[in-house]
Scaffold this active site. Sequence first.
Site, PDB file in Angstrom:
ATOM      1  N   GLY A  42       6.244 -42.340 -26.892  1.00  0.00           N
ATOM      2  CA  GLY A  42       7.219 -43.419 -26.753  1.00  0.00           C
ATOM      3  C   GLY A  42       7.733 -43.758 -28.141  1.00  0.00           C
ATOM      4  O   GLY A  42       8.844 -43.402 -28.525  1.00  0.00           O
ATOM      5  N   CYS A  90       9.656 -71.919 -33.812  1.00  0.00           N
ATOM      6  CA  CYS A  90       8.784 -73.029 -34.164  1.00  0.00           C
ATOM      7  C   CYS A  90       7.325 -72.587 -34.137  1.00  0.00           C
ATOM      8  O   CYS A  90       6.564 -72.949 -33.231  1.00  0.00           O
ATOM      9  CB  CYS A  90       8.998 -74.179 -33.184  1.00  0.00           C
ATOM     10  SG  CYS A  90      10.720 -74.632 -33.093  1.00  0.00           S
ATOM     11  N   TYR A 100       9.065 -50.991 -28.906  1.00  0.00           N
ATOM     12  CA  TYR A 100       8.301 -52.226 -28.669  1.00  0.00           C
ATOM     13  C   TYR A 100       8.875 -53.438 -29.393  1.00  0.00           C
ATOM     14  O   TYR A 100       8.135 -54.363 -29.745  1.00  0.00           O
ATOM     15  CB  TYR A 100       6.820 -52.011 -29.020  1.00  0.00           C
ATOM     16  CG  TYR A 100       6.248 -50.814 -28.309  1.00  0.00           C
ATOM     17  CD1 TYR A 100       6.092 -50.816 -26.920  1.00  0.00           C
ATOM     18  CD2 TYR A 100       5.917 -49.658 -29.004  1.00  0.00           C
ATOM     19  CE1 TYR A 100       5.616 -49.711 -26.255  1.00  0.00           C
ATOM     20  CE2 TYR A 100       5.446 -48.533 -28.337  1.00  0.00           C
ATOM     21  CZ  TYR A 100       5.297 -48.565 -26.961  1.00  0.00           C
ATOM     22  OH  TYR A 100       4.832 -47.468 -26.304  1.00  0.00           O
TER      23      TYR A 100
HETATM   24  C1  LIG Z   1       2.125 -46.879 -24.103  1.00  0.00           C
HETATM   25  C2  LIG Z   1       1.778 -45.594 -23.503  1.00  0.00           C
HETATM   26  C3  LIG Z   1       2.361 -44.420 -23.964  1.00  0.00           C
HETATM   27  C4  LIG Z   1       3.263 -44.377 -25.159  1.00  0.00           C
HETATM   28  O1  LIG Z   1       2.610 -44.783 -26.308  1.00  0.00           O
HETATM   29  P1  LIG Z   1       3.309 -44.604 -27.733  1.00  0.00           P
HETATM   30  O2  LIG Z   1       2.342 -45.177 -28.688  1.00  0.00           O
HETATM   31  O3  LIG Z   1       4.584 -45.350 -27.685  1.00  0.00           O
HETATM   32  O4  LIG Z   1       3.537 -43.143 -27.926  1.00  0.00           O
HETATM   33  C5  LIG Z   1       2.069 -43.253 -23.309  1.00  0.00           C
HETATM   34  N1  LIG Z   1       1.242 -43.227 -22.235  1.00  0.00           N
HETATM   35  C6  LIG Z   1       0.657 -44.346 -21.779  1.00  0.00           C
HETATM   36  C7  LIG Z   1      -0.235 -44.261 -20.592  1.00  0.00           C
HETATM   37  C8  LIG Z   1       0.902 -45.555 -22.374  1.00  0.00           C
HETATM   38  O5  LIG Z   1       0.308 -46.655 -21.912  1.00  0.00           O
END
Ligand SMILES: *Cc1c(COP(=O)(O)O)cnc(C)c1O
Length: 466
Positions: free
Chosen positions: A319, A392, A422
């Site tokens: 991600g 705040c 994120y």
């Molecule tokens: C959050 C998550 C990802 C992606 O994580 P990154 O750190 O953004 O690469 C992939 N698989 C699962 C199951 C996740 O919870």
Amino acid sequence: MRPHPAGPRHGDLVGDGLLAAPPADLNALSSHVWPEGMRRATSGELRLHDRPVPELARSFGTPLFLLDEDDFRQRSREYAQAFDGAEVYYASKAFSSVALLRWVAEEGLGLDVATGGELAVAERAEFPMERVLFHGNNKSVDELTHAVELGVGRVVIDSTEEIRRLARCAEEAGIRQRVLVRVTVGVEAHTHEFIATAHEDQKFGFSLASGAAARAVELVLLQPSLELVGIHSHIGSQIFDTSGFEVAAHRSVELLAEVRARHGVELPELNLGGGLGIAYVHSDDPIATSDVASNLRAILERECRAYELTVPRLAVEPGRALVGPSMVTVYQVGTVKQVALDAGASRAYVSVDGGMSDNPRTALYDADYTVVVAERHSDAPPMLARVVGKHCESGDIVVRDAWLPEDVRADDLLAVAATGAYCRSMASTYNLLGRPPVVAVSASDGPRVLIRRETVADLLALDTSA
Ligand SMILES: *Cc1c(COP(=O)(O)O)cnc(C)c1O
């Protein structure tokens, strides 16, 4: 988001002279932290694919997320190439929009969603559903039913309740749903405690060590409406080496061997999750994608050879590594306040027009970021600064320790790097500040508004006045 062990943070040590030295040139952009298309022009302003950032800020307002489409596509392509023969699912919780999911589909990647909402964006983007993988530790019956009806490729099962729930949904839909079982392999990735997800004492998956994972596999195999295709593990986030994955692969393959011994089936897929780290600051040094891919492949082959197992098809779920470096946030400075510290030192509190509502990561995870003045060159000496928001809350910090030029002042534009993952997706409307827009730029196209700014009218629309 490097781990901060107990003890003072470097920002607290300024009086002792222990703070990392300022960069030689505050105007320079460290190339591995900023998107490919970002440059500082000789006139001093930042440009994203030759579009002046100050002009974009004037057109769309601040705070503003700017997304480099080419950078995102290039990164996605690199992953697809490096993991050739494996499956790459983009973890859309990092950031999702209809246009971006179309790019993901065009680049040939799969998609990881974790809620009905994330699935709805995929649906709107007409994402090929057989390439979608559905995650989550508490998917509702409605979510499961909808996913099954849409024909999502894989559901990752996270609990015993879900096995029965999903089996019933699939039976009612008259299909056989492909599933993976999520296992907790007992690895704690080298990262902040709150986002490490593979040690035993947490909510995700079935524990390998306790035997829960083996029992879940057995129960899934008993369901005629479910087709078990593999196992899944996700060991954490912002990981900088592959040693955690090595342990995860080792233990997962052990389970695959056990499944073959007990049930006579070889499961064809092993999903090792996401979590690969990116550079937020100059000193961060993530591993190259091609090295990650070849390491993971080698580990998997070695482990399978030891058990004489057919090597399962590898899957990963990046991600942050795909979208994180592709976006920057542009803010406008409102105030600069000098605050005296011990030992005669001082710190400048630079307040911007957003904050923890558009980037909660600093408050949540103690994340580090890189920030520069966006619309001009400065030859002023470096000054220790803390970039804070307008909420705040004294924990409303965007960049805890930053070197900014001493002449930073109200109305300056600041750009914060690597805010693609994120930030917008975790944004809130705290203090009734509308969430910022996301505007995409590429070498050949844009600026294009992918997500418009949330207005006070949007927020008030939810209030019934009852
Ligand atoms: C959050 C998550 C990802 C992606 O994580 P990154 O750190 O953004 O690469 C992939 N698989 C699962 C199951 C996740 O919870």
